[in-house]
Each structure stands twice: as C-alpha cells, then as structure tokens.
Design a protein around this motif. Structure first.
Motif, short mmCIF file in Angstrom:
data_model
loop_
_atom_site.label_atom_id
_atom_site.label_comp_id
_atom_site.label_asym_id
_atom_site.label_seq_id
_atom_site.Cartn_x
_atom_site.Cartn_y
_atom_site.Cartn_z
N GLU A 186 31.66 39.91 42.17
CA GLU A 186 32.70 40.70 41.51
C GLU A 186 33.69 39.86 40.71
OE1 GLU A 186 35.63 42.30 44.39
OE2 GLU A 186 34.23 41.74 45.95
N THR A 240 28.93 40.64 47.93
CA THR A 240 29.33 41.25 46.66
C THR A 240 29.44 40.15 45.62
OG1 THR A 240 31.71 41.00 46.99
CG2 THR A 240 30.68 43.01 47.87
N ASP A 281 30.45 48.85 48.09
CA ASP A 281 31.66 48.29 47.46
C ASP A 281 31.32 48.04 45.99
OD1 ASP A 281 34.04 47.05 46.89
OD2 ASP A 281 33.65 45.25 48.08
N HIS A 324 32.33 38.46 48.75
CA HIS A 324 32.47 38.36 50.21
C HIS A 324 31.22 38.91 50.86
CE1 HIS A 324 33.37 42.68 49.81
NE2 HIS A 324 34.14 42.33 48.80
N GLU A 380 31.60 44.82 39.84
CA GLU A 380 31.21 44.45 41.21
C GLU A 380 29.94 45.17 41.63
OE1 GLU A 380 34.05 45.68 44.24
OE2 GLU A 380 33.21 44.21 45.65
MN MN Z 1 34.43 43.59 47.11
#
Ligand code: MN
Ligand code: GLY
Ligand code: MN
Length: 476
Positions: free
Chosen positions: A404, A402, A273, A356, A444
């Motif tokens: 971000e 992550t 991600d 998250h 991110e």
């Molecule tokens: Mn993310």
C-alpha cells in the motif's frame, strides 16, 4: 419482530471452516507448548451504560481456534487436551439473547475435549498457576480479570515486553498464524473478494455532491449483505492526506479525489484491507493522473517484489525507489535517486510503511507488538517514515501481506524542516504547486506470497488502472 424461522430464511451464505481445521490448529498449538496455556475470548465492552454493549468480537487468537465469538469463554490447553470454559446461561439470557447452546452441544459442534462452566476455571487452574502461560489482553478490564485468575500481573497490549512462559506462548501463536492454512486462505480470499465488491459499489455511487457518508453507506451495504462487519474503521474521504481520517461528513465536489480504505471481515473474523482512490468527476486531472500513475507503478513494483525469500523491507525500499524516481521524472525532485533516498526524500510524500501482515487482525498480531512483525534481531528504524514499517521478516509462502504505497501532501510534513531539510532545494516547490489538487493517494491490495513466482492478489476484483477506475465512477 421476526421469528427465528424468518431469521434463518434470511440468513446469508457464509463460508464455514470445517471443524477439523480448528481441531488441527488447537493440536498444533498443544504440540508446540511445553506447558499449560489459556487463550481468552475477552470481555464484553459497554458503549455507555452496562446494557448497551458493543457487538462482541472474540480476540483473534480465540477466533483462530474456534471461529466463533463466545463472550468471556476461555480455552485451556493442558496435557494434550483442550477444554473450553464458558459462561453458564440462566433463563434471563434466553429472554434477551435467545436460546444458547448447551455445553454438550458446544463440545460436539467445535470438537473440544470438554466444555465446563467458567465458574470452575479457577479450581481447574489451581495446580497450574505457577506455570500457565497467557496472551496479553487488549483492554484493562480483561487484563485485571486474567491477573486475578493466574495470580500475577498481566499487562494489556504488552506484547513487546513479554517474558518467560507468556513469551513462549506468543511465539507459538506467531509461528502458527504467520503462514495461513488452506481454511484461513479461503476466508481471506472471501474477505478480499467482498471488500473488492464494496469498492466497486463505492466507485459507482460517486458523483459530485454526493456525501462521503453516502459513499461509505454504499460500500458498507455490500459488506453487510455478505454477512460481514468492517475489519477496521472505514476511511472514505476527500482528505486522503489525513492517513487515518475517521470523518465521513464531507461533501464531494468535481475536482476532488476520493480515498476509500475499506475492508470487511468474514463471520469468522478474517480481514480484507483495500484502498482505492478515484476522481469524483469520473476523470483524473492531468496532475492527478500523473501522480496516480507514479503510485500505481510503485505498487506494481512492490507487488512483484513480494516473493518467498525476499525481505519485506526490500519490498518497502522498492516502493520508495519507484516513488522517488517517478517524482524526479515529474520534476518534483531534482538530483540523483540514490542520493535523494539517502536524504529521506521518500518519506516526505510516503511517510508510512509499505504494508503489514494480514489475517484475523487487519494488522495481524500487532497485539503482540513487533515480536510478530519483526524477525528476531531486527528492530524498527529510527528514521522518519521507515520507523512506521510494521513488518520486517523474510517473506514465506502462505503469508498474506498488504502492499500500500502512497503519496500525500501533508502540510505538517512539507512545512517542517526536520522532514524536508535534508532534501532542501532539490524539492522543487514551484513544480509541486502544479500538483496541488492531489492531497492523498494510496493504492492497497492484499497479496498471498506463493512458493515460487509472483504473489496471488486476493483483491484484484477491483480495478486500479486509471482508465478502468474512471469508467466505473458514477456508473451506478
Ligand atoms: Mn493496510
Ligand atoms: N486500513 C488500515 C491499513 O491499511 O493499514
Ligand atoms: Mn487499508
């Protein structure tokens, strides 16, 4: 049409988790459970008519224990043993879908204690119907068939409302999946690496006049060549201020920033991600560069804060502070940083959480609700912005999260006194107007919390320093 031999000649090298790692995970769940449990792969979903189906991806809980998507299959944990119940194949399946593994082949390949026909599941469950635990399915059809099987109501996406045996099973899954084992980390590193390569391709493919679709295609091409699907719907847009923008039908122009939030998932389902923002012309304007560096500074501060023992909410707060401080330095906010933070200044431009959990789901285990992301006794803030924080646990080694932060000029926020009223004239709108060419910036990365010291950045193969990004744009 190519022959099976031709297919195997073209097969891409994928990273396979050893069978023993899956057996260990299944044993670990069995050891945590004081009752029988079902973990379902899920139902096939149709796009429009029955035979035109979406590619099947098993639930992440099933993938965690099996590593392969076997449509409609069910794992039954009982008495220290794990049985796979799978569909029996008829000759028509061989015609349309090719030869299928026999039950014995499945048993040997995956190390199950037994493999039986799905038709026998109801009978096998009968003595356990009162005690068997299940996980909340993702769609209504799967919930209905599970409810029929266990003889009670089962709600889709009901993670927050779970009670009794189902809550015990969900908590056992969370305990296993929160911290990643070595095999999972190998998958996540691979997802991070390939997702980073996709971003490099996107940067290289960008020049004024190229469509968002074409840049998306360049990025997804890297994922597909590596045998990966998307881990989520790709966001590739010059309108980065639309947080989950699904459209790719814009044409880029000099002066635009392009925001790409794209990540792949490995063949076993583990996600990457990444978000990067690059200038379509190959050069950030001075206003874009100033805000970009504020977001990058916030991201670096937040990554540095993501250490074992630190509460993830503190990482979020570190990013908010860095953004508000940076915007004060640019003259967009006036006043003292603590006071501005108390009045909700950060959420005006950074209205979401700092990140998250990441694993088999891009928002890992969000199907279980805040039970996964929030430590017992912690609940979501009611405040705008902070309420979107998806994780509020103390970080532990082996967790992947992550980081971000972002800056967005969202007309629906800037024009609404509910969000800006408390800051009032300390938001200098004349000064903000000088940054009108910055619609949305998010940076991110995926990071692994380590036992001591700073986290390992799994996605560092794609640069984020402004000058390094500029050098890549249009270089393809
Ligand atoms: Mn993310
Ligand atoms: N790509 C979805 C997210 O960053 O949360
Ligand atoms: Mn993302």
């Amino acid at each position: 049409m190519s022959s099976p031999a031709a297919h195997s000649a073209q097969a891409v090298a994928t990273l396979a988790t050893p069978r023993e790692a899956f057996v260990t995970r299944r044993r670990a769940l069995g050891a945590r459970l004081g009752r029988p449990a079902l973990v379902c792969a899920g139902e096939r979903l149709s796009r429009n008519y029955r035979a035109n189906q979406y590619p099947f991806r098993a639930t992440s809980h099933f993938l965690y224990f099996v590593g392969a998507s076997i449509p409609r299959a069910v794992l039954f944990f009982e008495g220290g043993e794990v049985t796979l119940f799978a569909e029996a194949h008829d000759p028509d399946d061989a015609l349309w879908h090719g030869p299928a593994a026999s039950f014995e082949e499945l048993r040997l390949a995956h190390g199950f204690d037994a493999v039986r026909s799905l038709a026998e599941l109801e009978g096998a469950l009968a003595p356990h119907r009162a005690t068997v635990a299940v996980l909340p399915p993702q769609d209504a059809a799967a919930a209905q068939s599970l409810a029929r099987l266990v003889g009670r109501t089962v709600s889709p996406c009901g993670g927050d409302a779970l009670t009794g045996p189902d809550a015990e099973l969900a908590d056992a899954m969370i305990a296993l999946r929160l911290r990643h084992d070595a095999a999972a980390l190998a998958q996540l590193r691979r997802a991070g690496q390939v997702s980073a390569e996709a971003h490099l391709a996107g940067m290289r493919a960008t020049r004024p006049g190229v469509t968002e679709h074409a840049i998306t295609a360049a990025m997804l091409s890297v994922l597909r060549r590596a045998g990966m699907d998307d881990a989520y719907g790709p966001i590739v847009s010059v309108h980065g201020e639309v947080l989950h923008n699904e459209r790719h039908d814009g044409v880029t122009a000099a002066g635009d920033l392009l925001l790409a939030d794209v990540g792949g998932e490995t063949a076993e389902g583990w996600a990457g991600d990444i978000t990067r923002v690059w200038p379509v012309s190959g050069r950030y304007s001075s206003s874009q560069r100033a805000i970009y560096d504020v977001v990058l500074g916030a991201q670096r501060a937040a990554i540095d804060a993501a250490r074992a023992g630190t509460r993830y909410r503190a990482v979020h707060e570190a990013a908010k502070r860095a953004i508000v401080t940076g915007l004060c330095d640019l003259g967009i906010f006036r006043g003292d940083v603590d006071g501005l933070l108390e009045r909700g200044a950060a959420a005006i431009f950074f209205p979401h959480g700092i990140g998250h959990l990441l694993g088999l789901d891009v928002h890992d285990m969000e199907d279980l609700g805040d039970r996964a992301g929030y430590a017992p006794g912690r609940t979501r803030s009611q405040a705008f912005g902070d309420g979107y924080l998806r994780l509020d646990r103390d970080l532990e080694p082996g967790m992947v999260v992550t980081i971000e932060p972002g800056f967005y000029q969202v007309p629906a926020i800037l024009g609404d006194a509910r969000f800006t009223g408390a800051v009032g004239r300390d938001l200098d709108r004349d000064r903000l107007a000088k940054f009108a060419d910055v619609r949305g910036i998010r940076i991110e990365d995926d990071v692994l919390v380590t036992a001591d010291g700073p986290p390992e950045i799994l996605t560092q193969a794609v640069p984020k320093d402004a000058a390094e990004v500029e050098a890549l744009v249009g270089a393809g």
